[in-house]
Design a protein around this motif. Structure first.
Motif, mmCIF file in Angstrom:
data_model
loop_
_atom_site.group_PDB
_atom_site.id
_atom_site.type_symbol
_atom_site.label_atom_id
_atom_site.label_comp_id
_atom_site.label_asym_id
_atom_site.label_seq_id
_atom_site.Cartn_x
_atom_site.Cartn_y
_atom_site.Cartn_z
ATOM 1 N N PRO A 526 69.866 5.378 97.842
ATOM 2 C CA PRO A 526 68.716 4.046 98.630
ATOM 3 C C PRO A 526 68.196 2.879 97.632
ATOM 4 O O PRO A 526 68.706 3.475 96.634
ATOM 5 C CB PRO A 526 67.144 4.588 98.927
ATOM 6 N N PRO A 527 68.309 2.011 97.964
ATOM 7 C CA PRO A 527 68.218 0.634 97.731
ATOM 8 C C PRO A 527 66.618 0.781 96.595
ATOM 9 O O PRO A 527 65.572 0.136 96.751
ATOM 10 C CB PRO A 527 67.649 -0.302 98.445
ATOM 11 N N PHE A 528 66.801 1.648 95.359
ATOM 12 C CA PHE A 528 65.944 2.028 94.555
ATOM 13 C C PHE A 528 65.793 0.673 93.425
ATOM 14 O O PHE A 528 65.603 0.479 92.538
ATOM 15 C CB PHE A 528 65.966 2.764 94.152
ATOM 16 N N GLY A 529 66.804 -0.836 93.333
ATOM 17 C CA GLY A 529 67.157 -1.761 92.788
ATOM 18 C C GLY A 529 65.441 -2.101 92.326
ATOM 19 O O GLY A 529 65.427 -2.165 91.114
ATOM 20 N N LYS A 530 64.929 -2.604 93.966
ATOM 21 C CA LYS A 530 63.093 -3.228 93.008
ATOM 22 C C LYS A 530 62.511 -2.297 92.418
ATOM 23 O O LYS A 530 61.904 -2.442 91.824
ATOM 24 C CB LYS A 530 62.646 -3.467 94.776
ATOM 25 N N LEU A 531 62.646 -0.975 92.930
ATOM 26 C CA LEU A 531 61.674 0.091 91.816
ATOM 27 C C LEU A 531 61.914 0.151 90.186
ATOM 28 O O LEU A 531 61.023 0.324 89.174
ATOM 29 C CB LEU A 531 61.894 1.296 92.033
ATOM 30 N N MET A 532 63.436 -0.363 90.009
ATOM 31 C CA MET A 532 63.797 0.277 89.028
ATOM 32 C C MET A 532 63.552 -0.757 88.198
ATOM 33 O O MET A 532 63.189 -1.314 86.375
ATOM 34 C CB MET A 532 65.008 0.382 88.709
ATOM 35 N N ASP A 533 63.817 -2.656 89.022
ATOM 36 C CA ASP A 533 63.393 -3.606 88.128
ATOM 37 C C ASP A 533 61.554 -3.667 87.979
ATOM 38 O O ASP A 533 61.556 -4.021 86.860
ATOM 39 C CB ASP A 533 63.591 -4.792 89.407
ATOM 40 N N SER A 534 60.958 -3.062 88.628
ATOM 41 C CA SER A 534 59.307 -2.944 88.486
ATOM 42 C C SER A 534 59.140 -1.736 87.293
ATOM 43 O O SER A 534 58.180 -2.300 86.341
ATOM 44 C CB SER A 534 58.302 -2.284 90.044
ATOM 45 N N TRP A 535 59.867 -0.934 87.340
ATOM 46 C CA TRP A 535 59.737 -0.006 85.859
ATOM 47 C C TRP A 535 60.043 -0.804 84.566
ATOM 48 O O TRP A 535 58.916 -0.842 83.611
ATOM 49 C CB TRP A 535 60.253 1.670 85.517
ATOM 50 N N LEU A 536 60.791 -1.425 84.544
ATOM 51 C CA LEU A 536 61.261 -2.909 83.363
ATOM 52 C C LEU A 536 60.415 -3.322 82.945
ATOM 53 O O LEU A 536 60.210 -3.551 81.641
ATOM 54 C CB LEU A 536 63.241 -2.648 83.530
ATOM 55 N N ALA A 537 59.763 -4.058 84.692
ATOM 56 C CA ALA A 537 59.298 -5.080 83.386
ATOM 57 C C ALA A 537 57.263 -4.401 83.292
ATOM 58 O O ALA A 537 57.152 -4.817 82.129
ATOM 59 C CB ALA A 537 58.503 -5.517 85.314
ATOM 60 N N VAL A 538 56.936 -2.803 83.675
ATOM 61 C CA VAL A 538 56.407 -3.201 82.600
ATOM 62 C C VAL A 538 56.719 -2.483 81.135
ATOM 63 O O VAL A 538 55.895 -2.420 80.611
ATOM 64 C CB VAL A 538 55.808 -1.606 83.562
ATOM 65 N N LEU A 539 58.210 -1.700 81.554
ATOM 66 C CA LEU A 539 58.063 -1.023 80.073
ATOM 67 C C LEU A 539 58.596 -2.078 78.836
ATOM 68 O O LEU A 539 57.797 -2.288 78.039
ATOM 69 C CB LEU A 539 59.846 -0.552 79.780
ATOM 70 N N GLY A 540 58.512 -3.323 79.720
ATOM 71 C CA GLY A 540 58.185 -4.924 78.702
ATOM 72 C C GLY A 540 57.663 -5.080 78.267
ATOM 73 O O GLY A 540 57.113 -5.654 77.349
ATOM 74 N N LYS A 541 56.487 -5.206 79.223
ATOM 75 C CA LYS A 541 54.855 -5.592 78.965
ATOM 76 C C LYS A 541 54.774 -5.027 77.735
ATOM 77 O O LYS A 541 53.633 -4.913 77.074
ATOM 78 C CB LYS A 541 54.340 -5.609 80.548
ATOM 79 N N MET A 542 55.049 -3.060 77.847
ATOM 80 C CA MET A 542 54.088 -2.217 77.311
ATOM 81 C C MET A 542 55.662 -2.512 75.974
ATOM 82 O O MET A 542 54.854 -2.880 73.917
ATOM 83 C CB MET A 542 54.824 -1.167 77.331
ATOM 84 N N HIS A 543 56.330 -3.120 75.479
ATOM 85 C CA HIS A 543 56.742 -3.732 74.099
ATOM 86 C C HIS A 543 56.349 -5.004 73.439
ATOM 87 O O HIS A 543 56.044 -4.581 72.569
ATOM 88 C CB HIS A 543 58.303 -3.702 74.312
ATOM 89 N N ARG A 544 55.744 -6.301 73.977
ATOM 90 C CA ARG A 544 55.696 -7.036 74.111
ATOM 91 C C ARG A 544 54.382 -7.187 73.814
ATOM 92 O O ARG A 544 53.686 -7.238 72.091
ATOM 93 C CB ARG A 544 55.123 -8.209 75.051
ATOM 94 N N ALA A 545 53.311 -5.530 74.160
ATOM 95 C CA ALA A 545 51.804 -6.084 73.667
ATOM 96 C C ALA A 545 51.943 -4.460 72.673
ATOM 97 O O ALA A 545 51.102 -4.358 71.784
ATOM 98 C CB ALA A 545 51.299 -4.214 74.710
ATOM 99 N N GLY A 546 52.810 -4.431 71.974
ATOM 100 C CA GLY A 546 53.350 -4.059 70.869
ATOM 101 C C GLY A 546 53.388 -2.330 70.393
ATOM 102 O O GLY A 546 53.335 -1.781 69.430
ATOM 103 N N ILE A 547 53.185 -1.293 71.769
ATOM 104 C CA ILE A 547 54.090 0.177 71.565
ATOM 105 C C ILE A 547 54.637 0.343 71.091
ATOM 106 O O ILE A 547 56.214 -0.434 71.917
ATOM 107 C CB ILE A 547 53.646 0.232 73.097
ATOM 108 N N PRO A 548 55.427 1.417 69.965
ATOM 109 C CA PRO A 548 56.579 1.372 69.889
ATOM 110 C C PRO A 548 57.136 2.158 71.031
ATOM 111 O O PRO A 548 56.883 3.183 71.850
ATOM 112 C CB PRO A 548 55.949 2.365 68.544
ATOM 113 N N ILE A 549 58.658 1.863 71.349
ATOM 114 C CA ILE A 549 59.513 1.921 71.870
ATOM 115 C C ILE A 549 60.597 1.945 71.055
ATOM 116 O O ILE A 549 61.550 2.022 70.631
ATOM 117 C CB ILE A 549 59.631 1.053 72.698
ATOM 118 N N VAL A 550 60.503 3.982 71.551
ATOM 119 C CA VAL A 550 62.453 4.799 71.004
ATOM 120 C C VAL A 550 63.212 5.346 72.022
ATOM 121 O O VAL A 550 62.800 5.252 73.051
ATOM 122 C CB VAL A 550 62.161 6.061 69.818
ATOM 123 N N ALA A 551 64.457 4.365 71.276
ATOM 124 C CA ALA A 551 65.402 4.709 72.519
ATOM 125 C C ALA A 551 66.389 6.204 72.487
ATOM 126 O O ALA A 551 66.338 6.828 72.041
ATOM 127 C CB ALA A 551 66.537 3.582 72.448
#
Length: 648
Positions: A526-551
């Motif tokens: 299904p056309p889930f591209g917008k869903l993944m884009d929104s998740w990545l946008a939130v992850l990016g905000k978490m990173h910029r807020a200083g939350i440690p993100i580990v791969a």
């Protein structure tokens, strides 16, 4: 003669065999097989294979006909795991076979020595294959219908006690049935009594005949030790000579600290340690040092995968070939992962450094593993066991009761351990963190905290007040996020024509993995591209807020998905250098090892990666591994890939 054969067949009564089935050493089901002999060396086998995995029933039936041990007919229907089904028929007629599966039928040429396989299940099929292989003189390989090759090797004899009596078992290593090596044991009568393998979800799976169940841990440890001994031989062949000192000269140094890359650098390594790293003009190269010209290439810290389940030893070459030199295992079989870790640490195996999180769960139909923490006594015992074995963390799974989460965290913290894991059923993200969880696995729990369970498939608003509240909560608690975004991307993506558009590595995996891996990525999603884009946008905000993100990957496409994770981070707004840090210096700091590893600086452990290109500008260049050093030992990626059946 014919009358004699008929008489022998008539005098051989039917018999039944059975095996108890286990996943992560937890009993989950049983297989029962009925054997009926007929004249002219023909035997029919009817088998029922069934288990329940985290409340999901998995059932399979099979009918097998053998003549002089060779399978002439096989019909398998049902499931081989929760997400996978099978409907396969093979009929052998002389030198030709008819193969049919899920509505597709074709003819297959049949060589003189062959096996007919449906994967790890049913166990009766594995027994028939071993008995046939022994009966025809133990050839180096068997053609595996419908495709591939099965290789069987006698690895030794193990003496065990069953009902107070010593029994000598023959131990076999088997490749080609599933991806990676299985370890199987037969008794003096040729009956398969134990198997340590992986299932169709690539999780640990075991099968034991009656009377052998108390020996499960022994079989798992023996399988791990044997497999690592074999990989140690491979390691010596792939990296036969380790120079006393190596200087990598002329390359671009990306040291993992986030600063501007150093062009025309020199990195000197000796005895598993970095001696010096910096601009070539300022680094003195000791005498008798082997120089390696890496002009046009980049050198950076070895990568970390912070969410792995090291289900089989073949992951070792895969990780190293991908440039991964440290792995955090987020829940495994104790009897398997401890000897594997120890073998790697003492140089008697092949793989990345393993950091272990001890899996605990509560009692429920959804439970995983065998370590329960339903009360304080069990909590103290579990933490003590894992701590004594050198585990660094506790891993909370989904059925731990809310009050026990706090108990695990308090006992673990007193023992000097941190706590990671799932947010259990009945708890919110905030409640899990406030109960003492230091780290959270999987982005889905952030999604639930922002949107609620009912909104999990709707795009998130990265600028909503609720998103801001969740991010501020995680920031204030210094919670580490192991998001495994790449795993979600395999299911949640924009429509594609081919799975390789989502993950190019899907076409390079071993043949035994290819069908399953490609099925993870649906071209008609299904056309889930917008869903993944929104998740990545939130992850990016978490990173910029200083939350440690580990791969971390939670495995996904073996070896390749960690690079996909870093590419997703750049889509989320990380710079390429920040994405590299999420797989190098950030996890090293999170795990308390930043003084030892994680950056390319003097006195650090020599875990290094050399790639073609410049990942500080194009993060996808991390895929172009040219050389990897694990604790100072150099490996080229191509033979590592080939050693486990992958295409370089």
């Amino acid at each position: 003669m014919l009358s004699l054969l008929l008489l022998v067949a008539a005098q051989t009564p039917p018999w039944t065999e059975s095996w108890r089935l286990y996943k992560y050493e937890q009993p989950i089901g049983q297989e029962t097989a009925a054997f009926k002999p007929h004249p002219l060396f023909l035997t029919q086998i009817q088998t029922d294979f069934a288990f329940t995995d985290r409340s999901s029933p998995v059932k399979l039936t099979a009918s097998i006909t053998t003549v002089r041990g060779a399978v002439t007919e096989l019909t398998v229907k049902g499931q081989t795991a929760r997400p996978t089904t099978i409907n396969r028929e093979i009929h052998v007629h002389g030198n030709e076979a008819t193969w049919a599966e899920k509505g597709i039928e074709q003819k297959i040429a049949v060589p003189a020595k062959y096996a007919v396989s449906s994967g790890y299940a049913p166990i009766a099929g594995q027994e028939a294959m071993l008995q046939y292989w022994n009966s025809i003189g133990r050839p180096s390989s068997l053609a595996n219908l419908p495709s591939g090759q099965i290789h069987v090797e006698v690895r030794g004899t193990d003496s065990v006690k069953v009902a107070g009596k010593s029994v000598n078992l023959t131990r076999y290593g088997v490749d080609g049935v599933m991806w990676g090596r299985e370890t199987l044991w037969t008794d003096p009568h040729g009956r398969l009594v134990a198997g340590v393998m992986c299932d169709a979800e690539f999780d640990h799976f075991e099968a034991l005949a009656p009377g052998y169940e108390p020996l499960l841990g022994i079989f798992v440890r023996r399988a791990a030790e044997d497999a690592m001994a074999r990989l140690a031989q491979l390691s010596r062949r792939l990296s036969p000579k380790v120079p006393k000192a190596i200087a990598f000269v002329g390359g671009r140094l990306i040291d993992g600290r986030g600063g501007k890359p150093i062009e025309d650098s020199t990195v000197v390594v000796r005895g598993g340690q970095i001696l010096a790293a910096g601009p070539r003009i300022s680094v003195t190269i000791p005498p008798d040092t082997e120089k390696v010209d890496i002009r046009g290439k980049s050198i950076l810290p070895g990568l970390w995968d912070m969410h792995a389940h090291y289900a089989q030893v073949e992951w070792g070459p895969v990780y190293l070939a991908s440039g991964v030199t440290t792995v955090r295992d987020c829940g495994n079989e104790f009897d398997f992962v401890v000897p594997v870790r120890d073998a790697i640490d003492r140089g008697a195996g092949l793989g990345p450094r393993l950091l272990l999180a001890g899996l605990v769960d509560g009692t429920s139909p959804m439970s995983l593993g065998v370590v329960r923490v339903d009360n304080m006594e069990q909590v103290r015992a579990a933490v003590a066991k894992y701590k004594a074995a050198g585990f660094r963390q506790m891993k909370i799974y989904s059925s731990v009761k809310p009050e026990m989460v706090r108990a695990v965290a308090e006992v673990a913290h007193r023992a000097g351990m941190t706590v990671t894991g799932h947010i259990p059923e009945g708890m919110t993200l905030q409640e899990g963190v406030e109960s003492g969880m230091d780290q959270v696995n999987h982005f889905q729990y952030v999604v639930s905290a922002i949107a609620g369970n009912g909104g999990s498939l709707k795009p998130l608003d990265p600028n909503s007040p609720r998103t801001g509240e969740v991010i501020q909560f995680l920031r204030s608690h210094r919670t580490v996020m192991d998001d495994t975004m790449v795993l979600f991307s395999l299911f949640i993506h924009a429509p594609v024509k081919s799975p390789s558009e989502v993950e190019p590595g899907v076409d390079k995996v071993a043949p035994e993995l290819k069908t399953a891996m490609r099925s993870m990525v649906s071209p008609g999603a299904p056309p889930f591209g917008k869903l993944m884009d929104s998740w990545l946008a939130v992850l990016g905000k978490m990173h910029r807020a200083g939350i440690p993100i580990v791969a971390g990957t939670d495995q996904a496409i073996p070896g390749h998905s960690l690079h996909g994770e870093l590419e997703l981070y750049v889509r989320a707004g990380f710079t390429p250098l920040e994405a590299i840090q999420a797989a190098t210096s950030v996890p090293a700091k999170v795990m308390g090892l930043d003084r030892q590893v994680g950056t390319v600086t003097a006195a650090k452990r020599a875990d290094l990666l050399v790639v073609d290109g410049d990942p500080s500008k194009r993060i996808s260049d991390t895929r172009k591994v040219w050389l990897v050093l694990a604790n100072g030992r150099p490996y080229r990626p191509k033979p590592l890939w080939q050693a486990v059946g992958f295409t370089p």
